[in-house]
Structure formats: C-alpha cells, structure tokens
Write a protein that holds these residues in place. Structure first.
Motif, short mmCIF file in Angstrom:
data_model
loop_
_atom_site.label_atom_id
_atom_site.label_comp_id
_atom_site.label_asym_id
_atom_site.label_seq_id
_atom_site.Cartn_x
_atom_site.Cartn_y
_atom_site.Cartn_z
N GLU A 1 0.70 -1.29 -0.09
CA GLU A 1 -0.04 0.03 0.06
C GLU A 1 0.93 1.21 -0.05
O GLU A 1 0.65 2.36 -0.67
N LEU A 2 1.89 1.01 0.83
CA LEU A 2 2.82 2.48 0.86
C LEU A 2 3.53 2.79 -0.44
O LEU A 2 3.44 3.77 -0.91
N GLU A 3 3.95 1.57 -1.19
CA GLU A 3 4.58 1.85 -2.41
C GLU A 3 3.65 2.26 -3.53
O GLU A 3 3.91 3.08 -4.15
N SER A 4 2.38 1.95 -3.37
CA SER A 4 1.50 2.46 -4.12
C SER A 4 1.05 3.94 -4.09
O SER A 4 0.99 4.52 -5.04
N PHE A 5 0.86 4.08 -2.81
CA PHE A 5 0.83 5.51 -2.43
C PHE A 5 1.81 6.72 -2.86
O PHE A 5 1.68 7.58 -3.52
N TYR B 1 13.81 6.99 -0.20
CA TYR B 1 14.22 6.84 1.24
C TYR B 1 12.94 6.16 2.08
O TYR B 1 13.18 5.43 3.09
N LEU B 2 11.75 6.78 1.87
CA LEU B 2 10.66 6.30 2.38
C LEU B 2 10.37 4.71 2.34
O LEU B 2 9.40 4.31 3.05
N ILE B 3 10.74 3.96 1.41
CA ILE B 3 10.33 2.58 1.19
C ILE B 3 11.57 1.88 1.81
O ILE B 3 12.56 1.81 1.31
N ASN B 4 11.01 1.28 2.88
CA ASN B 4 12.23 0.33 3.50
C ASN B 4 11.93 -1.01 2.68
O ASN B 4 10.78 -1.92 3.09
N ALA C 1 9.98 -0.66 19.61
CA ALA C 1 11.33 -0.26 18.95
C ALA C 1 10.91 -0.67 17.62
O ALA C 1 10.93 -1.80 17.08
N SER C 2 10.76 0.54 16.80
CA SER C 2 10.43 0.47 15.31
C SER C 2 11.44 0.70 14.59
O SER C 2 11.24 0.85 13.37
N THR C 3 12.75 0.67 15.00
CA THR C 3 13.88 0.91 14.24
C THR C 3 13.93 -0.19 12.75
O THR C 3 13.68 -1.30 13.23
N GLN C 4 14.21 0.15 11.63
CA GLN C 4 14.09 -0.98 10.66
C GLN C 4 12.71 -1.15 10.21
O GLN C 4 12.64 -2.05 9.54
N SER C 5 11.57 -0.89 11.00
CA SER C 5 10.24 -1.25 10.69
C SER C 5 9.86 -0.56 9.40
O SER C 5 10.35 0.32 9.01
N ILE C 6 8.80 -1.07 8.96
CA ILE C 6 8.16 -0.54 7.56
C ILE C 6 7.79 1.13 7.75
O ILE C 6 8.06 1.63 6.81
N LEU C 7 7.56 1.43 8.83
CA LEU C 7 7.07 2.78 8.89
C LEU C 7 8.41 3.92 9.57
O LEU C 7 8.12 4.94 9.66
N ALA C 8 9.41 3.17 9.72
CA ALA C 8 10.54 3.95 10.34
C ALA C 8 10.77 5.17 9.66
O ALA C 8 11.00 6.29 10.15
N PRO C 9 11.13 4.80 8.34
CA PRO C 9 11.51 6.12 7.55
C PRO C 9 10.54 7.12 7.47
O PRO C 9 10.79 8.35 7.39
N ILE D 1 -1.11 16.95 0.26
CA ILE D 1 -1.18 15.46 -0.36
C ILE D 1 -2.39 14.96 0.18
O ILE D 1 -2.61 14.71 1.48
N GLN D 2 -3.28 14.41 -0.46
CA GLN D 2 -4.41 13.68 -0.07
C GLN D 2 -4.37 12.31 -0.58
O GLN D 2 -3.69 12.02 -1.75
N ARG D 3 -4.94 11.48 -0.04
CA ARG D 3 -4.96 9.97 -0.49
C ARG D 3 -5.67 9.94 -1.71
O ARG D 3 -5.28 9.54 -2.73
#
Length: 196
Positions: free
Chosen positions: A59-63, A80-83, A111-119, A194-196
């Motif tokens: 979903e994040l990559e699509s957005f 940068y935003l895509i982990n 602890a969300s370092t390196q998680s999908i939403l960290a960047p 930025i809107q969805r």
C-alpha cells in the motif's frame, strides 16, 4: 565473569529504569506478566491473526508511487521512504521504579527501528518539527518550561501551579484527531497538499 553469568540467567530480566538512569533487575516471570497485562488492554491493543508488514509495504509503495508520478515527492524521497527489508517492531517495557519498587509498572516501548514505517516517522518528524515549534503550546523540555515560567511577570507568591499527567499519552490520541491537528498546523504553509 559475573556479568556474563547474569546475562545468561533467564530467570531475571535486566532493563534500564524508565527514569533516573538506574539499572533494574526484574524477575522474568513478573516482567512477562506485566507485558501480558498491558497487551490484554483491548482498548489500546488489538490481536491480529497475521503479519501485515508486507501488505502495508504494498500500500505504501502504491501511495508513494502515485505521488512520485504527480511530482509531489522526488525520487530520492521515494527511495528513502520505502524500506525494502522491514522488520516487525519489538515490544518491551521499561520499569517505572519511581512509581513502585517491588512490582513496577512498565512503560511500553515499541522499538520500530528498521520497521516498515520507520523512514516515514523520521521524515514526518523532520518535516513537522519546525511548524510544531511555532505553536503556542510547544514545550521542548523542563529547561524550556522553566524559561517560560520565569518570563511570566504576572506570577505572584500566591500563584498555584498545577501539573497534569496523561496516562498512555500516545495511545490516547485518536488517529482522526491527530490527523486533524496536523492538517490545521500545516494550513497556510508552503508544503504540498497530499491527499489519499
């Protein structure tokens, strides 16, 4: 040798205290009990039946891909935003020994370092901080608070100062209210809408 022996002892859990810089040694069974107590709070946490990391990633990559095409973000920001290799965040607690020494409640930490939403978290923090600092309610730390108090010339010897403590602050903020607050904060800025 003593430190090695302690680190291998599975009957104890060693954590830094939530405040004060102390090191706390807890009975592991109590540590697990406190974690289970917190996670059983269904007003705050929801049990899931599967790991949604890769669904969120799609979903994040699509957005972000849509906004890359629209020119709202550039290629470097998109990258940068895509982990590409996210991990599942780790939940643990820091003992609040200032509340109770024998059976301290725990401050939940994810602890969300390196998680999908960290960047995205880092990106939002760097983007929003300059605007947050301009709000009337901004308070950086204790020193900043003391500066503000000293600058108020209407305080008298009989002024009563009152403090409040919000229990579980971040989990108490509704997503909708948080988004609305950020939207109001950014109105009139030069940031893209930025809107969805």
């Amino acid at each position: 040798m003593a430190l090695t022996q302690l680190s291998r002892d599975r009957t104890i859990t060693i954590k830094p205290a939530d405040k004060g810089g102390a090191i706390v040694i807890l009975d592991t069974s109590y540590y697990k009990e406190e974690i289970c107590r917190q996670l059983s709070d269904t007003d705050t946490y929801e049990r899931v039946s599967f790991n949604s990391t890769f669904e969120i990633q799609r979903e994040l990559e699509s957005f972000l891909g849509k906004h890359l095409l629209l020119g709202t973000i550039d290629k470097a920001t998109y990258t940068y935003l895509i982990n590409k290799n996210p991990i599942v965040p780790v939940f643990y607690i820091l003992p609040k020994i200032h509340k109770c020494l024998e059976r301290p409640p725990g401050r939940p930490i994810v602890a969300s370092t390196q998680s999908i939403l960290a960047p995205i978290s880092v990106f939002l923090e760097k983007t929003l901080t300059p605007y947050v600092r301009l709000t009337k309610s901004f308070l950086l730390d204790t020193s900043h608070f003391l500066e503000i108090i000293k600058s108020i010339d209407t305080l008298t010897h009989d002024t009563l100062l009152i403090t409040l403590d919000v229990g579980s602050l971040y989990t108490s903020i509704s997503h909708e209210e948080g988004i609305r607050a950020v939207t109001l904060l950014l109105e009139g800025t030069d940031l893209p809408d930025i809107q969805r």
